[in-house]
Design a protein around this motif. Structure first.
Motif, mmCIF file in Angstrom:
data_model
loop_
_atom_site.group_PDB
_atom_site.id
_atom_site.type_symbol
_atom_site.label_atom_id
_atom_site.label_comp_id
_atom_site.label_asym_id
_atom_site.label_seq_id
_atom_site.Cartn_x
_atom_site.Cartn_y
_atom_site.Cartn_z
ATOM 1 N N SER A 153 -6.651 2.578 -3.866
ATOM 2 C CA SER A 153 -6.411 1.967 -2.555
ATOM 3 C C SER A 153 -7.603 1.114 -2.139
ATOM 4 O O SER A 153 -7.440 0.041 -1.558
ATOM 5 N N PHE A 209 0.821 -1.211 0.000
ATOM 6 C CA PHE A 209 0.000 0.000 0.000
ATOM 7 C C PHE A 209 0.856 1.263 0.000
ATOM 8 O O PHE A 209 0.521 2.258 -0.650
ATOM 9 N N ARG A 265 -7.594 -2.897 -1.360
ATOM 10 C CA ARG A 265 -8.137 -3.461 -0.117
ATOM 11 C C ARG A 265 -9.219 -4.493 -0.401
ATOM 12 O O ARG A 265 -9.340 -5.498 0.314
#
Length: 394
Positions: free
Chosen positions: A146, A128, A150
């Motif tokens: 992002s 990340f 996830r």
């Protein structure tokens, strides 16, 4: 549909780097989903450890994971290439699970989990952090991608556990751990061949105490908020199956249906969170999600029907989906110069909350009842809400 999917990628177009990052998150997620749900069964049946030793095993593995990942996060902010660190973490995972496949000595496995398996927990924060660094250098927004990263981890956890139990009970733990090791070997190849090597950012020649993440009250408050919210969530996860069967007199499969429903709801919520964060802001959306989580615990306390428990998972899905998707970006926005440490702190706050949740759930259920555990989850969720209100918006 294709246009909507492409809009989640940097530059509205999949490229080798973004696809590699997605592949890495999915494989690390599914490798964890293969091994973690079955680990207690393995330690109990294959190793023959007593219940208190199983607790010690998970405590040591979690605490060592927090320490090792925070150290690796600090190294990454000192200029060590994140690609190299991700590669090392994946190599450690492969070695660790090969040892698990062929060894049944409790103490050897305990040391292996503390040294090798714990390093795998540092891989995702570094992925990340690398993704955020790539996007920042190309001046592209990070929220939507992002969230997509996830979501790959959640997808791994939707697919992984059922397959893991099938392999463990049908074939054996040796084959299960060898499969997990092979995934980390594949990840090593993908990391080495496809992930970019970033030039280190210029470092300050002198130490500025204000740059420390531990001296920033906003970061500390945000970390505490995430500890509270994931402590409450883990207390619910641990207690719900027993509450369903013992107190509600419902079939144990209801708990599985509830958790599977929540996981399926989380994925689209995560994907939408990045898009709406650009409009409403991360803090407002995370705050609203915490309130949804609080309402969820109220519903769990008041409800007594199967349909009601399943419908309540929409609130649970909003809570987990939004906080998991936007939490990383919120932490990173508060301290962009410490990308490795701050991303790792986000991950470790969730792990710390999970450990505390396990301890508190057992104590409260033993002294009072499972219903009282959910009251405690509600209190912790409200504490998380009050804490995050004091964090500055970005």
């Amino acid at each position: 549909m294709k246009k909507l999917l492409y809009s989640l990628f940097p530059g509205n177009q999949p490229d080798q780097t973004s696809v590699s990052l997605l592949f890495t998150c999915f494989f690390v997620g599914i490798a964890g989903a293969f091994t973690m749900p079955t680990m207690s069964l393995f330690i109990s049946e294959e190793v023959g450890a007593r219940p208190y030793l199983i607790g010690v095993f998970f405590m040591v593995m979690t605490i060592s994971g927090v320490i090792v990942s925070q150290i690796i996060g600090w190294w990454s902010d000192q200029g060590i290439d994140r690609k190299r660190l991700i590669l090392i973490c994946n190599m450690m995972g492969a070695i660790g699970f090969i040892i698990f496949a062929f060894n049944r000595n409790y103490w050897v496995l305990l040391v292996t989990s503390a040294v090798f398996i714990s390093a795998t927990s540092a891989s995702i924060p570094q992925v990340f952090a690398l993704a955020r660094e790539i996007l920042d250098r190309n001046t592209r927004p990070s929220e939507t991608f992002s969230s997509l990263l996830r979501a790959q981890i959640s997808l791994g956890w939707v697919i992984g556990p059922p397959i893991a139990f099938m392999i463990a009970t049908g074939v054996g733990f040796t084959q299960l751990f060898l499969l997990a090791a092979s995934m980390f070997i594949i990840l090593c190849a993908v990391t080495y061949l496809t992930l970019p090597q970033m030039d280190p950012t210029p470092k300050h020649t002198h130490f500025d105490p204000s740059d420390s993440i531990w001296r920033d009250k906003n970061i500390i408050l945000l970390a505490l908020s995430f500890v509270f919210m994931y402590c409450s969530n883990n207390m619910y996860i641990i207690s719900m199956p027993l509450y369903i069967t013992h107190d509600m007199q419902l079939d144990s499969s209801v708990a599985g249906i509830m958790m599977g429903t929540a996981a399926l709801i989380e994925i689209p919520i995560m994907l939408l969170s990045g898009r709406y964060a650009l409009k409403f802001g991360k803090k407002k959306m995370i705050t609203a999600a915490i309130l949804a989580g609080s309402l969820f615990y109220v519903g769990v306390i008041l409800n007594s029907s199967f349909v009601g428990f399943v419908l309540l998972q929409f609130l649970n899905g909003i809570f987990i989906g939004v906080t998991a998707a936007l939490g990383i970006s919120y932490f990173q926005d508060l301290k962009p110069k410490k990308m490795g440490q701050i991303t790792t702190l986000y991950s470790n706050a969730i792990k710390t909350g999970g450990v505390l949740g396990g301890v508190l759930a057992g104590m409260i259920a033993d002294i009072f009842s499972f219903e009282m555990v959910f009251w405690a989850s509600l209190v912790l969720s409200l504490m998380s809400f009050l804490t995050i209100l004091k964090v500055r918006d970005v």
